[in-house]
Write a protein that holds these residues in place. Structure first.
Motif, PDB file in Angstrom:
ATOM      1  N   MET A 261       0.823  -1.210   0.000  1.00 26.29           N
ATOM      2  CA  MET A 261       0.000   0.000   0.000  1.00 26.29           C
ATOM      3  C   MET A 261       0.855   1.258   0.000  1.00 26.29           C
ATOM      4  SD  MET A 261      -3.289  -0.913   2.413  1.00 26.29           S
ATOM      5  CE  MET A 261      -2.602  -2.175   3.483  1.00 26.29           C
ATOM      6  N   LEU A 265       0.303   1.973  -3.900  1.00 29.46           N
ATOM      7  CA  LEU A 265      -0.911   2.790  -3.821  1.00 29.46           C
ATOM      8  C   LEU A 265      -0.649   4.165  -3.232  1.00 29.46           C
ATOM      9  CD1 LEU A 265      -3.494   0.080  -2.661  1.00 29.46           C
ATOM     10  CD2 LEU A 265      -2.964   0.838  -4.987  1.00 29.46           C
ATOM     11  N   ILE A 272      -2.834   4.128   6.587  1.00 28.52           N
ATOM     12  CA  ILE A 272      -3.074   2.682   6.651  1.00 28.52           C
ATOM     13  C   ILE A 272      -3.606   2.307   8.030  1.00 28.52           C
ATOM     14  CG2 ILE A 272      -1.965   0.407   6.622  1.00 28.52           C
ATOM     15  CD1 ILE A 272      -0.005   1.548   4.544  1.00 28.52           C
ATOM     16  N   PRO A 331      -6.660   3.694  -5.542  1.00 26.93           N
ATOM     17  CA  PRO A 331      -6.508   3.278  -4.142  1.00 26.93           C
ATOM     18  C   PRO A 331      -7.811   2.938  -3.429  1.00 26.93           C
ATOM     19  CG  PRO A 331      -5.037   5.102  -4.604  1.00 26.93           C
ATOM     20  CD  PRO A 331      -5.894   4.935  -5.822  1.00 26.93           C
ATOM     21  N   ILE A 335      -8.792  -0.736  -1.958  1.00 29.28           N
ATOM     22  CA  ILE A 335      -9.035  -0.981  -0.533  1.00 29.28           C
ATOM     23  C   ILE A 335     -10.416  -1.575  -0.317  1.00 29.28           C
ATOM     24  CG2 ILE A 335      -9.253   0.124   1.723  1.00 29.28           C
ATOM     25  CD1 ILE A 335      -6.385  -0.148   0.597  1.00 29.28           C
TER      26      ILE A 335
END
Length: 434
Positions: A261, A265, A272, A331, A335
Motif C-alpha cells: 500500500m 498505492l 493505513i 486506491p 481498498i
C-alpha cells in the motif's frame, strides 16, 4: 434440529469450569490477539525498519517469516506434550510473558542480527500459546458449539492484525518504530498475570461425554502415535493441507500488505493505520464470528461435514476480491476490494480448528493442534513472507517498483488449491457420517 442440552457437570470443579468458560474463552482470545499482534507488528514497520537498518526485502521476509516460524513451529510439539500432561493455563501464562518481553526487546535492536535474535525469542515464547488454548477450548465447548467458540478465539488473528497495525502505525508515525515495539510488547506481561489468575483448567474430555476418557494410569500416547493417528484420518489430513495453504497465502499477503500500500498505492503509514486497518478489522470480526455461527448452525442442521464445504464456498467468493486488491490501481477501489475479501476469507479458522479438535483423540488434542500448527507455521508462516520477499527481489529487474505487486498476485492465485482440500475434507466427513 434443536440445540443440544448443556453438558451436566458431575462435580463442583466441572461446574466451576463451565460457569467460567466465557471468561476463559475471552482471556485466551485476548492472549491470541497479543500473540498475533506481536507476531505481525513488523508488517506496518517494515518500510521504516528497512530504511533505518538498510535491509533488503529478503531480510525483511526472513524476519517476518522463517526466522520466527522455525522456532515457533518446532517448539510447539514439546510444549504440546507438556500441555497434554500438565496444567495448560500455566503454560499459556509463562509463554505470554516471554514473547511480550522479547517483542519489546526488538525495539532495542541496532542491526539485522539483533532484530533477528529478538524475533526468534518471540517465536520461542509464542510456541506455548495456541496448542494448550485449543485443548482448553475443546474441553469447555461441545462439538455443536465448538466452531463458534473457535471462531471467537480466531478473532485474535483479525484483531491482532488490525489493531496491531493501527497502534503500531500511529505510534511509529509519531515516535518511531522502536517505541512502537515497546508499546506493543510490554502490556503482554500484565496480561500474563491476569491469565494465570483467572483462566480455568478444565477436566480433559469435559464436553465430550460420549467419548470415554482413558482410565487412570493409562500411558500417555507418544509423539509418533500422535503423528500416526492424525495421518490415519483422511479428513484431518485434507484439513491440515487446506489450512496450511491458506495460512501461507494469508501470512505472505498480511506481512507485505502495508508495504504494498505504501509503495504502489501511495498510502502513508498513518492512513493505513486509521483508514485501512480499522475497517478491515471490523470486516474480519464479522467474518470470524459470523462464520463460526453459520458453521455451528450447519453442523446442527446438516452435519459437521458442511462446515468444511462452507469454508470452501466462502474462500471461492473471496478470491476475485483478493486479486482485485492487487490489480486495481485506484486506491479507494483497491481498498474496498480488500475489505470484501476479508469479509469472506477470514471465516476459515474457527471451523477448521474445531473440526480438527473434534477428530482428535481426547488425550492428543494439544498434540494434534501442535502438529497442525507445526505444518501451518513451517510452511505457511515460514515460507509465506519469506518467499514473497524473495520473489519481489527476483522480479524487480523486470517490474521495478511493481515487483511486490506481482509477487503478491502470485500468492493470491494459489487459493484454489486450498479450496480443493476444504471441499475434499467435507466430502470425506460426509461419507464417514453416512
Amino acid at each position: 434440529m434443536t440445540q443440544a442440552a448443556p453438558v451436566a457437570a458431575p462435580d463442583p470443579a466441572d461446574a466451576r469450569a463451565l460457569r467460567r468458560r466465557g471468561l476463559t474463552l475471552t482471556l485466551l482470545t485476548v492472549t491470541y490477539f497479543f500473540s498475533y499482534m506481536d507476531r505481525q507488528i513488523l508488517a506496518i514497520l517494515q518500510e521504516l525498519i528497512k530504511a533505518d537498518l538498510r535491509l533488503t526485502d529478503t531480510q525483511l521476509g526472513l524476519l517476518s517469516g522463517l526466522a520466527f516460524a522455525i522456532f515457533y513451529a518446532t517448539l510447539g510439539i514439546p510444549v504440546a506434550r507438556l500441555a497434554d500432561r500438565f496444567n495448560r493455563k500455566n503454560i499459556v501464562a509463562i509463554s505470554l510473558a516471554l514473547w511480550s518481553m522479547m517483542t519489546a526487546a526488538g525495539g532495542l535492536a541496532a542491526n539485522f542480527g539483533q532484530l533477528l535474535a529478538a524475533r526468534i525469542g518471540v517465536g520461542i515464547g509464542e510456541a506455548g500459546s495456541s496448542p494448550p488454548s485449543h485443548s482448553i477450548i475443546a474441553d469447555l465447548y461441545p462439538p455443536n458449539e465448538r466452531a463458534g467458540a473457535m471462531g471467537i478465539f480466531s478473532l485474535g488473528v483479525v484483531l491482532g492484525a488490525a489493531l496491531g497495525t493501527t497502534i503500531g502505525g500511529l505510534v511509529a508515525s509519531s515516535y518511531g518504530w522502536r517505541n512502537a515495539m515497546f508499546v506493543i510488547g510490554l502490556p503482554g506481561v500484565v496480561l500474563a498475570v491476569i491469565v494465570w489468575l483467572f483462566v480455568v483448567e478444565p477436566r480433559r474430555g469435559l464436553s465430550d461425554p460420549a467419548r470415554a476418557p482413558d482410565a487412570p494410569g493409562t500411558p500417555m500416547p507418544g509423539l509418533a502415535a500422535g503423528f500416526a493417528s492424525l495421518g490415519r484420518s483422511a479428513p484431518a489430513v485434507h484439513l491440515v493441507i487446506a489450512v496450511t495453504l491458506t495460512s501461507m497465502i494469508g501470512y505472505g499477503l498480511t506481512a507485505w500488505g502495508p508495504s504494498y500500500m505504501q509503495r504502489t498505492l501511495g498510502i502513508s503509514v498513518r492512513d493505513i493505520a486509521l483508514y485501512v486497518a480499522l475497517p478491515g478489522g471490523v470486516f474480519g470480526v464479522i467474518s470470524a464470528v459470523g462464520g463460526g455461527r453459520i458453521a455451528d448452525r450447519l453442523a446442527r442442521g446438516r452435519g459437521l461435514y458442511a462446515q468444511s464445504l462452507m469454508v470452501a464456498v466462502f474462500k471461492l467468493v473471496a478470491l476475485p476480491f483478493m486479486l482485485g486488491f492487487y490489480l486495481i490501481d485506484q486506491p479507494m477501489l483497491a481498498i474496498g476490494s480488500y475489505w470484501l475479501s476479508v469479509l469472506f476469507a477470514n471465516s476459515y479458522l474457527g471451523p477448521t480448528f474445531a473440526l480438527i479438535q473434534g477428530l482428535a483423540p481426547l488425550r492428543m488434542r494439544a498434540l494434534w493442534a501442535a502438529i497442525t500448527l507445526l505444518v501451518i507455521n513451517l510452511i505457511g508462516l515460514g515460507a509465506g513472507p519469506t518467499l514473497v520477499g524473495v520473489l519481489s527481489d527476483a522480479l524487480r529487474p523486470q517490474f521495478g517498483a511493481d515487483s511486490l505487486r506481482w509477487a503478491l498476485c502470485v500468492f493470491a492465485a494459489i487459493t484454489p488449491w486450498a479450496i480443493f482440500h476444504y471441499w475434499r475434507a467435507g466430502v470425506l466427513l460426509r461419507r464417514a457420517a453416512a
